[in-house]
Design an enzyme around this catalytic site. Structure first.
Site, mmCIF file in Angstrom:
data_model
loop_
_atom_site.group_PDB
_atom_site.id
_atom_site.type_symbol
_atom_site.label_atom_id
_atom_site.label_comp_id
_atom_site.label_asym_id
_atom_site.label_seq_id
_atom_site.Cartn_x
_atom_site.Cartn_y
_atom_site.Cartn_z
ATOM 1 C CG ASP A 49 34.399 58.591 46.194
ATOM 2 O OD1 ASP A 49 35.415 59.154 46.664
ATOM 3 O OD2 ASP A 49 34.028 58.737 45.009
ATOM 4 C CB SER A 68 25.544 55.943 44.683
ATOM 5 O OG SER A 68 25.128 55.900 46.039
ATOM 6 N NE ARG A 69 25.335 62.706 42.998
ATOM 7 C CZ ARG A 69 26.330 62.459 42.127
ATOM 8 N NH1 ARG A 69 27.325 61.636 42.451
ATOM 9 N NH2 ARG A 69 26.334 63.028 40.941
ATOM 10 C CB ILE A 128 28.649 52.970 37.972
ATOM 11 C CG1 ILE A 128 28.896 54.167 37.046
ATOM 12 C CG2 ILE A 128 29.800 52.842 38.989
ATOM 13 C CD1 ILE A 128 28.845 55.529 37.718
ATOM 14 C CG HIS A 179 32.383 62.946 45.042
ATOM 15 N ND1 HIS A 179 31.134 63.511 45.181
ATOM 16 C CD2 HIS A 179 32.277 62.144 43.944
ATOM 17 C CE1 HIS A 179 30.331 63.085 44.219
ATOM 18 N NE2 HIS A 179 31.012 62.255 43.452
ATOM 19 C CD GLU A 188 30.345 64.780 48.299
ATOM 20 O OE1 GLU A 188 29.690 63.724 48.407
ATOM 21 O OE2 GLU A 188 30.886 65.134 47.246
HETATM 22 C C1 DGY Z 1 29.102 62.104 38.735
HETATM 23 O O1 DGY Z 1 29.492 62.457 37.606
HETATM 24 O O2 DGY Z 1 27.910 62.066 39.023
HETATM 25 C C2 DGY Z 1 30.151 61.686 39.697
HETATM 26 O O3 DGY Z 1 29.675 61.672 40.993
HETATM 27 C C3 DGY Z 1 31.395 62.532 39.555
HETATM 28 O O4 DGY Z 1 32.452 61.882 40.207
#
Ligand code: DGY
Length: 384
Positions: free
Chosen positions: A295, A270-271, A174, A318, A300
């Site tokens: 995002d 990402s996270r 990504i 997200h 979360e």
């Molecule tokens: C994932 O697939 O890990 C993404 O965060 C989903 O949007």
């Protein structure tokens, strides 16, 4: 404990597959029906906790299609293994919510959905980059609140990103797709910080520079940095694309934010826990010219106190992979993974790009599992 009511598709299927959230499209359930599966889909839209997951699995369950929001701890995985389960197929590419070590110990195959959401998530990072730099969400609020009283030379000035420096943290699939969009669209110079050299990205940048030179334009540069600090200090945009693990938890905190330019843009698709959210709130309060586009969130879907009061932060719920095409594709890959495990089909040798996984969207998909993340640890051999 959540509501664990379900509805059933193909009630006479021989294998019981639990799906913890209903999924978009119809093709995924057709694939599971063809694989002789009884599909039990949880009705609840709440995030399921461990107790609910274990209740849904029950005494007999051959496989689960689960979500990135669920706690797939060793206890939940043990319940699945005890119920005769063979696979947990995640409807996601990221699997930081799964105890992979426990799964491997229990002989459970953990599947994910790479390739299909790369460009979609990269586009979301681009959207957040410009929404933050050009104050799009803030401007929208101003217009709706009647604060736009006419064009003014100094009203809501943002940052031009053309030919600036972009820092990518985590140059995987990504990160690379996002970098390419930003290079080709906005001619940014690239810095990247990644455990491994990304020759593909460097080649893309070189080829693009050749194209620019041939047109009489200034080339762009691309360089892998050895320290995160160097990237933070030199970049006008920093975008996070790393996976979440013990080495990346709070990778960006107070000290790292302090090293960034005062007018930088920070993007996180990402996270959430990669970024220390409380530190970001403090930093954005002190530096109104600094901007962030988020995002994903540390707790979360909860936000850290103060985050939603900041005009210099753009917040998305997200949405990285949230296009119909992608989400339907993810459902097909998740189902194809389950079908393959049920039939003991081999693993697809390479599921990195969209081209790699495209065969699974045709009328006669390969007899293979698109992606098993612990395949090597389980000693599974890829299809030749
Ligand atoms: C994932 O697939 O890990 C993404 O965060 C989903 O949007």
């Amino acid at each position: 404990m959540n509501d664990t009511a379900t509805f059933v598709v193909n009630p006479n299927g021989a294998r019981r597959i639990v799906v913890t959230k209903d999924l978009p499209g119809a093709r995924w359930s057709e694939l599971l029906t063809q694989a002789d599966c009884r599909i039990e889909i949880a009705r609840s839209e709440e995030t399921l906790d461990e107790i609910a997951l274990r209740a849904l699995i029950g005494g007999r369950c051959d496989g689960v299609i689960g979500q990135l929001t669920e706690p797939w701890s060793s206890a939940a995985l043990e319940t699945l293994a005890r119920a005769g389960g063979k696979a947990l197929s995640l409807y996601a590419v990221g699997y930081d919510n799964v105890d992979i070590e426990a799964a491997t110990r229990l002989g459970l195959q953990i599947c994910n959905t790479p390739g299909i959401l790369t460009e979609t998530t990269a586009e979301m990072a681009v959207a957040l980059t410009f929404a933050a730099a050009r104050r799009v969400a803030e401007g929208d609020r101003a217009v709706r609140a009647g604060r736009f009283t006419g064009w003014l030379p100094g009203f809501m000035l943002g940052e031009l990103l053309w030919r600036k420096t972009l820092g990518i943290v985590g140059a995987g699939r990504i990160g690379t797709a996002y970098a390419r969009m930003m290079v080709e669209g906005h001619k940014v110079d690239l810095l990247y910080y990644s455990p491994r050299r990304n020759e593909h990205l460097e080649r893309l940048a070189d080829d693009y520079s050749d194209y620019l030179i041939a047109r009489g334009e200034q080339p762009i540069t691309c360089r892998r940095v050895t320290t995160l600090d160097e990237l933070l200090e030199q970049s006008d945009i920093v975008s996070l694309h790393t996976t979440l693990n013990e080495t990346t938890f709070h990778l960006i905190g107070c000290r790292q934010l302090a090293r960034m330019k005062r007018t930088a843009v920070l993007v996180n698709t990402s996270r959430g826990p990669v970024l220390d959210e409380a530190a970001l709130v403090e930093h954005c309060r002190r530096h109104p010219g600094f901007r962030a586009g988020l995002d994903v969130y540390e707790g979360e879907p909860r936000l850290s106190p103060g985050l939603d009061e900041l005009d210099n932060v753009v917040l998305a719920p997200h949405l990285g992979s949230a296009t119909r095409w992608t989400r339907e594709g993810m459902a097909i890959l998740a189902a194809a993974n389950v079908a393959a495990v049920m039939h003991e089909w081999p693993v697809w040798p390479r599921a990195t790009t969209l081209d790699d996984v495209l065969p699974f969207f045709g009328d006669s998909p390969p007899e293979a599992a698109p992606s098993i993340v612990n395949a090597a640890a389980l000693g599974l051999t890829p299809r030749s």
